[in-house]
Motif scaffolding. Structure first.
Motif, PDB file in Angstrom:
ATOM      1  N   ARG A  37       0.833  -1.210   0.000  1.00  0.00           N
ATOM      2  CA  ARG A  37       0.000   0.000   0.000  1.00  0.00           C
ATOM      3  C   ARG A  37       0.862   1.253   0.000  1.00  0.00           C
ATOM      4  O   ARG A  37       0.540   2.241  -0.637  1.00  0.00           O
ATOM      5  N   GLU A  38       1.980   1.193   0.722  1.00  0.00           N
ATOM      6  CA  GLU A  38       2.905   2.328   0.741  1.00  0.00           C
ATOM      7  C   GLU A  38       3.512   2.534  -0.648  1.00  0.00           C
ATOM      8  O   GLU A  38       3.672   3.655  -1.102  1.00  0.00           O
ATOM      9  N   ALA A  39       3.851   1.446  -1.313  1.00  0.00           N
ATOM     10  CA  ALA A  39       4.440   1.546  -2.654  1.00  0.00           C
ATOM     11  C   ALA A  39       3.469   2.222  -3.614  1.00  0.00           C
ATOM     12  O   ALA A  39       3.878   2.982  -4.498  1.00  0.00           O
ATOM     13  N   ALA A  40       2.185   1.977  -3.427  1.00  0.00           N
ATOM     14  CA  ALA A  40       1.173   2.588  -4.286  1.00  0.00           C
ATOM     15  C   ALA A  40       1.108   4.102  -4.084  1.00  0.00           C
ATOM     16  O   ALA A  40       0.661   4.823  -4.970  1.00  0.00           O
ATOM     17  N   ARG A  41       1.584   4.599  -2.941  1.00  0.00           N
ATOM     18  CA  ARG A  41       1.573   6.041  -2.659  1.00  0.00           C
ATOM     19  C   ARG A  41       2.734   6.781  -3.300  1.00  0.00           C
ATOM     20  O   ARG A  41       2.792   8.002  -3.253  1.00  0.00           O
ATOM     21  N   ILE A  42       3.688   6.059  -3.858  1.00  0.00           N
ATOM     22  CA  ILE A  42       4.877   6.709  -4.415  1.00  0.00           C
ATOM     23  C   ILE A  42       4.486   7.534  -5.630  1.00  0.00           C
ATOM     24  O   ILE A  42       3.803   7.065  -6.535  1.00  0.00           O
ATOM     25  N   VAL A  43       4.920   8.771  -5.635  1.00  0.00           N
ATOM     26  CA  VAL A  43       4.690   9.677  -6.759  1.00  0.00           C
ATOM     27  C   VAL A  43       5.967   9.672  -7.586  1.00  0.00           C
ATOM     28  O   VAL A  43       7.013  10.134  -7.123  1.00  0.00           O
ATOM     29  N   MET A  63      11.300  -3.434  -0.618  1.00  0.00           N
ATOM     30  CA  MET A  63      11.920  -2.403   0.209  1.00  0.00           C
ATOM     31  C   MET A  63      11.441  -1.056  -0.294  1.00  0.00           C
ATOM     32  O   MET A  63      11.401  -0.821  -1.507  1.00  0.00           O
ATOM     33  N   ILE A  64      11.082  -0.175   0.644  1.00  0.00           N
ATOM     34  CA  ILE A  64      10.671   1.183   0.292  1.00  0.00           C
ATOM     35  C   ILE A  64      11.618   2.161   0.953  1.00  0.00           C
ATOM     36  O   ILE A  64      11.959   2.020   2.127  1.00  0.00           O
TER      37      ILE A  64
END
Length: 187
Positions: A37-43, A63-64
């Motif tokens: 879900r965090e990866a989906a927030r990457i702009v 890894m984020i």
């Protein structure tokens, strides 16, 4: 008398409320949040020169990197030790550690295409292993593929507990991950 003490504290509390707020700490997802879900927030257009926090999720092989509390880059398909599940406890168990560590150095002459050293073992890791008369091991790195490999990637999990990336990925990490960066490795 106890009420008078409380009244005497009121002016101090009022002054404290007017003080500058504490500096904002980079916010990263709690352990309950999935990194996918965090990866989906990457702009993708978000500009950053370096990251200040890394989170690895072993189960998601992801890894984020975060800059200023915002997810800015994701790396997928991570490769771990031959026994990827569970926390590293002893030298030779071929597990990748879990917990919060720091990138504490870099090795441009690594046997793998560049490497960034992880601060494993932490004092608790060392104490646990030593309580059982064992060595906790060490030399845990983020690194590329073996230098002897002419191209491509070794398939599957193959390290002795490190986290392996493609050579292009470790070159990018080499540029954007300063020494002292926190790395949190989750199961």
């Amino acid at each position: 008398m106890p009420g008078m003490k409380r009244l005497a504290l009121l002016p101090l509390l009022a002054l404290a409320a007017c003080a500058n707020p504490p500096p904002k700490v980079a916010e990263v997802p709690s352990s309950g949040a999935t990194l996918a879900r965090e990866a989906a927030r990457i702009v993708p257009e978000r500009r950053f020169a370096s990251v200040d926090y890394l989170i690895v999720d072993k189960s998601e092989r992801l890894m984020i990197g975060y800059a200023g509390g915002q997810p800015v880059k994701a790396w997928r398909g991570l490769q771990f030790g031959d026994a990827p599940q569970g926390h590293k406890q002893f030298e030779g168990d071929e597990r990748t550690p879990e917990g919060r560590y720091v990138i504490e150095g870099r090795n441009p002459g690594s046997a793998y295409h560049l490497s960034l050293k992880v601060s494993y073992p932490a004092p608790a890791d060392r104490a646990f292993a030593e309580s059982l008369g064992r060595s906790p091991g060490g030399d845990i790195f983020l690194h590329g593929q073996p230098n002897a490999l002419p191209f491509g990637r070794i398939p599957g999990d193959w390290t002795d507990g490190c986290i392996a990336f493609s050579n292009a990925e470790i070159e990018e990490l080499w540029r954007i991950v300063p020494d002292g960066t926190v790395i949190e490795i989750r199961p």
